[in-house]
Design an enzyme around this catalytic site. Sequence first.
Site, mmCIF file in Angstrom:
data_model
loop_
_atom_site.group_PDB
_atom_site.id
_atom_site.type_symbol
_atom_site.label_atom_id
_atom_site.label_comp_id
_atom_site.label_asym_id
_atom_site.label_seq_id
_atom_site.Cartn_x
_atom_site.Cartn_y
_atom_site.Cartn_z
ATOM 1 N N ASP A 10 0.785 -0.963 -0.243
ATOM 2 C CA ASP A 10 -0.303 -0.128 -0.034
ATOM 3 C C ASP A 10 1.228 1.398 -0.693
ATOM 4 O OD1 ASP A 10 -1.644 1.902 1.256
ATOM 5 O OD2 ASP A 10 -3.068 1.069 2.580
ATOM 6 N N GLY A 32 -9.415 4.860 -6.504
ATOM 7 C CA GLY A 32 -7.943 4.277 -6.473
ATOM 8 C C GLY A 32 -7.146 4.674 -5.495
ATOM 9 N N VAL A 33 -5.486 4.983 -6.203
ATOM 10 C CA VAL A 33 -4.245 5.610 -5.379
ATOM 11 C C VAL A 33 -5.056 6.986 -4.827
ATOM 12 C CG1 VAL A 33 -2.143 5.708 -5.831
ATOM 13 C CG2 VAL A 33 -2.975 4.235 -7.277
ATOM 14 N N ASP A 34 -5.761 7.435 -5.724
ATOM 15 C CA ASP A 34 -5.894 8.934 -4.996
ATOM 16 C C ASP A 34 -6.606 8.941 -4.469
ATOM 17 O OD1 ASP A 34 -6.374 11.689 -5.632
ATOM 18 O OD2 ASP A 34 -7.350 11.547 -7.267
ATOM 19 N N SER A 117 -1.844 5.782 -14.523
ATOM 20 C CA SER A 117 -2.747 5.641 -15.709
ATOM 21 C C SER A 117 -3.265 4.462 -15.770
ATOM 22 C CB SER A 117 -2.281 5.815 -16.596
ATOM 23 O OG SER A 117 -1.831 7.834 -16.604
ATOM 24 N N GLY A 119 -5.570 2.011 -14.209
ATOM 25 C CA GLY A 119 -6.603 2.011 -13.764
ATOM 26 C C GLY A 119 -7.410 2.131 -14.744
ATOM 27 N N TYR A 121 -7.929 4.966 -15.754
ATOM 28 C CA TYR A 121 -7.175 5.529 -17.569
ATOM 29 C C TYR A 121 -6.976 4.777 -18.436
ATOM 30 C CZ TYR A 121 -7.296 10.788 -14.589
ATOM 31 O OH TYR A 121 -8.048 11.383 -13.897
#
Length: 166
Positions: A10, A32-34, A117, A119, A121
């Site tokens: 993570d 997601g990550v964001d 990008s 995921g 995207y």
Amino acid sequence: MTRLVAIQTDITTVEVDAIVNAANSSLLGGGGVDGAIHRAAGPQLLAECQTLGGCRTGEAKLTQGYQLPANYVIHAVGPVWHGGKHEEVTLLANCYRRSLELARRHGAKSIAFPCISTGVYHFPKDLAADIAVATVKGAVADNGMDVVYFVCFDNEDLKRYQSLLA
């Protein structure tokens, strides 16, 4: 000599000077990550992001890390994949370059990148990994970085990055 390392964990738990957020152009959080980075950093991150006026695709902006173990979050806005005919490769490479430049400018010696990008995207994962590794290898030669982590979400990504770094 900068060490390049692929790990599966993570990204919000990685103890480095800076982590990179695969952000959207608003910089106001997302999925997601964001979303994970915004949740882990706490509400101060969103408050600081609201002062930045967004960010263009292929560019990056820096904030404090707040409740993260990282001192800084570098928000890089990767391109949405449209078949590769809209400068997606150049824009993705720019995300890695700009992130490293910001890290260096703020004295960071260690940085952790997610797979930008790949995921929602829909950037092809193999191509994105090739661009990430090649761009970082080219950029870290003289930037004083001690270690660059490629933080992978799943085992498939980890194997992809490990093979490129071997």
